[in-house]
Design a protein around this motif. Structure first.
Motif, short mmCIF file in Angstrom:
data_model
loop_
_atom_site.label_atom_id
_atom_site.label_comp_id
_atom_site.label_asym_id
_atom_site.label_seq_id
_atom_site.Cartn_x
_atom_site.Cartn_y
_atom_site.Cartn_z
N LEU A 45 0.84 -1.19 0.00
CA LEU A 45 0.00 0.00 0.00
C LEU A 45 0.88 1.24 0.00
O LEU A 45 1.90 1.30 0.67
CB LEU A 45 -0.90 0.02 1.24
N ARG A 50 -8.60 9.72 -4.13
CA ARG A 50 -9.15 8.37 -4.27
C ARG A 50 -8.73 7.58 -3.03
O ARG A 50 -7.55 7.49 -2.73
CB ARG A 50 -8.61 7.70 -5.52
N LEU A 51 -9.70 7.03 -2.32
CA LEU A 51 -9.40 6.21 -1.14
C LEU A 51 -9.78 4.77 -1.43
O LEU A 51 -10.90 4.48 -1.85
CB LEU A 51 -10.17 6.71 0.09
N GLN A 52 -8.82 3.87 -1.17
CA GLN A 52 -9.05 2.45 -1.37
C GLN A 52 -8.84 1.65 -0.10
O GLN A 52 -9.22 0.50 -0.03
CB GLN A 52 -8.14 1.92 -2.48
N HIS A 53 -8.22 2.28 0.89
CA HIS A 53 -7.94 1.56 2.13
C HIS A 53 -7.87 2.53 3.30
O HIS A 53 -7.26 3.59 3.20
CB HIS A 53 -6.61 0.81 2.00
N THR A 101 -11.31 -1.94 3.24
CA THR A 101 -11.08 -1.77 1.82
C THR A 101 -12.32 -1.16 1.20
O THR A 101 -13.44 -1.56 1.49
CB THR A 101 -10.79 -3.14 1.16
N LEU A 102 -12.11 -0.17 0.34
CA LEU A 102 -13.22 0.51 -0.32
C LEU A 102 -12.76 1.03 -1.65
O LEU A 102 -11.58 0.94 -1.99
CB LEU A 102 -13.73 1.66 0.57
N ASP A 103 -13.68 1.57 -2.43
CA ASP A 103 -13.33 2.22 -3.68
C ASP A 103 -14.11 3.52 -3.75
O ASP A 103 -15.28 3.55 -4.13
CB ASP A 103 -13.65 1.33 -4.88
N ALA A 104 -13.47 4.58 -3.32
CA ALA A 104 -14.08 5.90 -3.29
C ALA A 104 -13.21 6.82 -4.14
O ALA A 104 -12.13 7.22 -3.72
CB ALA A 104 -14.17 6.40 -1.85
N PRO A 105 -13.66 7.14 -5.36
CA PRO A 105 -12.78 7.82 -6.32
C PRO A 105 -12.49 9.29 -6.05
O PRO A 105 -11.46 9.79 -6.48
CB PRO A 105 -13.53 7.66 -7.65
#
Length: 156
Positions: free
Chosen positions: A17, A70-73, A124-128
């Motif tokens: 990461l 962008r957040l993924q973690h 874990t996520l997918d927030a652009p």
């Protein structure tokens, strides 16, 4: 009879990461802060001691991003070695500076100095395009005088 041990260790941080440099990418708002445990100690790598509120009760930490990120973690570390309590935390995201928010997790944890003193969470996520991340900590859902604290918050 066949027997297997169930793994109970805290989850490790996922490998590879790239943590966001919050010092460069975000401004922070907090409801209170113990001067000996500033918020930077929880948000910036290399800092020790974590953040601690100055008073008991519900606390809020808000990270404002400019430009949007962008957040993924999301990785959180809480530690309590002195007080038996049940803590709840809520994570919310916003793409528009807080006008609208999406709750991504609400979780409770029981701390006990005789056993469970550390909570490590990896979401874990997918927030652009996140402009606001809000962490609300209710240090004792039973209404006690516990002080909220956060050892580390990392974002990727």
């Amino acid at each position: 009879m066949r027997k297997r041990m169930i793994e109970t260790e805290q989850a490790e941080t996922p490998p590879n990461l790239q943590w966001l440099d919050l010092a460069q990418l975000a401004s922070v708002e907090i409801t209170s802060e113990d001067k000996a445990h500033p918020i930077e100690a929880a948000l910036l790598p290399g800092e020790a001691g974590g953040w601690r509120a100055a008073r008991p009760g519900r606390q809020t930490i808000r990270l404002h991003f400019d430009p949007p990120q962008r957040l993924q973690h999301v990785s959180l570390l809480f530690q309590e070695t002195q007080t038996v309590r049940t803590q709840e935390y809520v994570l919310r995201l916003s793409p528009d500076g807080g006008k609208t928010q999406r709750e991504i997790v609400r979780q409770q944890w029981n701390f006990s100095p005789q056993g469970s003193t550390r909570e490590t969470e990896h979401h874990t996520l997918d927030a652009p395009a996140v402009t606001l991340l809000e962490l609300i900590i209710i240090p004792d859902i039973g209404g006690g005088n516990a002080i909220a604290s956060l050892e580390a918050l990392r974002l990727a």
